[in-house]
Motif scaffolding. Structure first.
Motif, PDB file in Angstrom:
ATOM      1  N   GLU A  72       0.744  -1.246  -0.157  1.00 39.53           N
ATOM      2  CA  GLU A  72       0.236  -0.326   0.098  1.00 39.53           C
ATOM      3  C   GLU A  72       0.793   1.303  -0.180  1.00 39.53           C
ATOM      4  O   GLU A  72       0.548   2.707  -1.155  1.00 39.53           O
ATOM      5  N   ARG A  78      -4.330  -0.802  -2.646  1.00 39.02           N
ATOM      6  CA  ARG A  78      -4.978   0.049  -1.413  1.00 39.02           C
ATOM      7  C   ARG A  78      -5.912  -0.839  -0.735  1.00 39.02           C
ATOM      8  O   ARG A  78      -6.764  -1.507  -0.991  1.00 39.02           O
ATOM      9  N   GLU A  80      -9.870  -1.071   1.041  1.00 41.37           N
ATOM     10  CA  GLU A  80     -11.210  -0.701   1.532  1.00 41.37           C
ATOM     11  C   GLU A  80     -11.722  -1.330   2.268  1.00 41.37           C
ATOM     12  O   GLU A  80     -11.672  -2.989   2.309  1.00 41.37           O
ATOM     13  N   THR A  94      -4.101  -2.543  -7.755  1.00 35.71           N
ATOM     14  CA  THR A  94      -3.741  -0.509  -8.308  1.00 35.71           C
ATOM     15  C   THR A  94      -3.242  -1.119  -9.883  1.00 35.71           C
ATOM     16  O   THR A  94      -3.144  -2.252  -9.813  1.00 35.71           O
TER      17      THR A  94
END
Length: 141
Positions: A72, A78, A80, A94
């Motif tokens: 990250e 990432r 969530e 990503t």
């Protein structure tokens, strides 16, 4: 050649392959554990809950936390909140993470090409067939 010698030779060749791979990961800023996490996310084709990702990697979730933290921080994944369960965290690959994973796949291929360059195409195919037989035998037994 005895079974012990064959096993030792397989171990040495495997170690050389891993070292060649790890050496090629350095410029990508990755280690093998991080590549495994990126691969699991890329192959899943969707975000995974932390617990599910840990299961995929066969590690406990708390061991996964530093791996995800580093990925990250590098912008490769990432976190969530999972809309289906607000207590769960999803790990999302990503676009940069996908690109870096592709680079790691190339690094693995290059390490293999370098290691097996001493063999002819026919010898590589024979080795592939033999190793496939060994692998299938191990899965069945």
């Amino acid at each position: 050649m005895g079974e012990t010698e064959l096993a030792e030779l397989m171990h040495l060749v495997g170690r050389r392959l891993r070292h060649g791979f790890v050496r090629r990961l350095v410029p990508l800023g990755l280690n093998p554990g991080q590549v495994r996490a990126l691969r699991a996310l890329a192959e899943a084709g969707r975000p995974l809950r932390m617990v599910r990702l840990a299961d995929e990697l066969r590690i406990v979730p708390r061991s996964l936390t530093p791996v995800v933290d580093a990925l990250e921080e590098a912008g490769l994944v990432r976190r969530e909140v999972d809309p289906a369960s607000r207590r769960s965290t999803l790990v999302v690959l990503t676009p940069e993470g996908r690109d870096r994973y592709e680079g790691a796949r190339d690094a693995r291929r290059q390490a293999g090409e370098e290691l097996f360059a001493v063999l002819s195409g026919e010898q590589r195919e024979q080795l592939r067939e033999l190793l496939s037989l060994v692998d299938e035998g191990a899965e069945g037994g």
